[in-house]
Design a protein around this motif. Structure first.
Motif, PDB file in Angstrom:
ATOM      1  N   PRO A 113       0.794  -1.124   0.104  1.00 40.97           N
ATOM      2  CA  PRO A 113      -0.096   0.158  -0.087  1.00 40.97           C
ATOM      3  C   PRO A 113       0.685   1.399  -0.202  1.00 40.97           C
ATOM      4  CG  PRO A 113      -0.040  -1.280   2.295  1.00 40.97           C
ATOM      5  CD  PRO A 113       0.746  -2.078   1.200  1.00 40.97           C
ATOM      6  N   TYR A 115       0.307   4.595   1.436  1.00 38.31           N
ATOM      7  CA  TYR A 115      -0.555   5.660   2.245  1.00 38.31           C
ATOM      8  C   TYR A 115      -0.312   6.924   1.805  1.00 38.31           C
ATOM      9  CZ  TYR A 115      -1.446   1.511   5.173  1.00 38.31           C
ATOM     10  OH  TYR A 115      -1.541  -0.014   5.263  1.00 38.31           O
ATOM     11  N   ALA A 140      -8.381   6.106  -4.765  1.00 41.81           N
ATOM     12  CA  ALA A 140      -8.167   5.022  -3.715  1.00 41.81           C
ATOM     13  C   ALA A 140      -9.063   4.086  -3.517  1.00 41.81           C
ATOM     14  CB  ALA A 140      -7.960   5.730  -2.457  1.00 41.81           C
ATOM     15  N   ARG A 146      -2.724   0.528  -5.537  1.00 42.54           N
ATOM     16  CA  ARG A 146      -2.228   0.416  -4.320  1.00 42.54           C
ATOM     17  C   ARG A 146      -2.367   1.717  -3.374  1.00 42.54           C
ATOM     18  NH1 ARG A 146       3.283  -0.261  -6.889  1.00 42.54           N
ATOM     19  NH2 ARG A 146       2.290   0.617  -8.620  1.00 42.54           N
ATOM     20  N   THR A 148      -3.643   4.163  -1.460  1.00 43.96           N
ATOM     21  CA  THR A 148      -4.490   4.323  -0.011  1.00 43.96           C
ATOM     22  C   THR A 148      -4.525   5.438   0.510  1.00 43.96           C
ATOM     23  OG1 THR A 148      -3.425   2.056   0.069  1.00 43.96           O
ATOM     24  CG2 THR A 148      -4.396   2.760   2.042  1.00 43.96           C
TER      25      THR A 148
END
Ligand code: FE2
Length: 334
Positions: A113, A115, A140, A146, A148
């Protein structure tokens, strides 16, 4: 206000509070290759430049090469904002998503992920019908990405199983004067107050991991041209101090920094060198540090239950600064 700490003073201070620091200057543990048994996170800020992508490509390639050379697989990226400079006429379907995100940081190297938090450029409406913050939250939700970002601000434990860090991801777009984009490109006063209340409540909860990390796009303290942030110093910095937050991660100034302040429990790390044009520093590291450099690059965060090691990696692949922070707050510079 925190006292400035230059490198020499910092080292002296380190000697005073940590026996581990006695080896400062020749620490094989930090100078050595990453610990393959640890959990790894890469940090990249200010990466989604519009136009010449040479800076972004060099940093992304350095991350790919560094992971391959050391045979480590990051289990997450923390993208520290200013993800999209300039125009995104296609919104979630804009080809820049593929070129500058999905392919730039390929799944073949980084199957984890990413972020993300909002930078000031992510608040721009470019063109007028594309609100980039909404676009990023929508992207997202796409199947298979991926990317996030569940909300403008959110929290998570990482790794989810047996967490080593508790992360509080914030929206730092609170000051119309700080991003140079004007009052239209910040959160409202009401959103700002709501988030601040939420942050205080989150920090009040019992710890769920050995280390606590707060991240926001804007640095609270910076040696770069944006300087120290008066609103974040007033609203967030006392909470970091009160709750003994271990790390504050930011971007926004296009450089790599690590700042420590005497008596302050938090290590301040800026990793804003992921692709946008670099900025000249305003305060040299000799004056306030221990580290600040104008260079493209990213940051490698290595997690174990005992300590977190941070390495700033330049786009040429060299480790240009490293330090570790033990549970309990002892800091060792490489
Ligand atoms: Fe920024």
């Amino acid at each position: 206000m925190a006292e400035f700490v230059n490198r020499r003073e910092f080292l002296r201070q380190s000697f005073a509070f940590s026996a581990l620091a006695i080896g400062v200057g020749s620490l094989p543990a930090l100078a050595a290759a990453p610990n393959k048994g640890a959990t790894h996170v890469f940090l990249i800020g200010d990466w989604g430049w519009e136009g010449d992508l040479a800076g972004q490509r060099s940093t992304a390639q350095a991350a790919i090469q560094y992971a391959a050379t050391h045979r480590i697989a990051p289990e997450a990226f923390f993208m520290l904002g200013d993800s999209w400079y300039g125009q995104m006429p296609g919104g979630v379907d804009d080809p820049r998503w593929k070129v500058q995100f999905e392919d730039m940081y390929p799944k073949s190297s980084f199957d984890c992920p990413f972020y993300s938090i909002m930078g000031n450029h992510d608040y721009q409406k470019m063109p007028a019908n594309v609100v980039k913050t909404e676009m990023e939250l929508a992207y997202a939700k796409r199947h298979g990405t991926r990317w996030t970002q569940p909300a403008l601000y959110y929290t998570f434990d990482f790794p989810a199983k047996n967490p080593l860090i508790h992360v509080i991801a914030l929206d730092s777009n609170v000051d119309p004067g700080h991003g140079h984009l004007g009052a239209s490109f910040v959160m409202s006063a009401e959103q700002q107050a709501t988030q601040l209340k939420w942050l205080a409540a989150e920090l009040d909860k019992p710890p769920t991991a050995p280390f606590t990390v707060v991240m926001g796009h804007h640095p609270i303290f910076s040696n770069g041209p944006h300087g120290d942030h008066k609103v974040l110093i007033a609203e967030w910095e006392p909470l970091l101090r009160q709750h003994q937050v271990d790390f504050y991660l930011a971007g926004h100034d296009h450089d790599l920094q690590h700042l420590e302040f005497e008596g302050h429990p938090t290590s301040f790390v800026c990793s804003g060198a992921g692709g946008a044009d670099l900025y000249d520093l305003k305060i040299p590291e000799a004056e306030r540090g221990p580290f600040a450099e104008k260079v493209y690059g990213f940051t490698h965060m290595e997690l174990t239950p005992e300590k977190v090691t941070m390495r700033h990696i330049a786009a040429d692949g060299k480790v240009i600064h490293a330090f570790s922070r033990a549970k309990g707050g002892q800091i060792v510079l490489s």
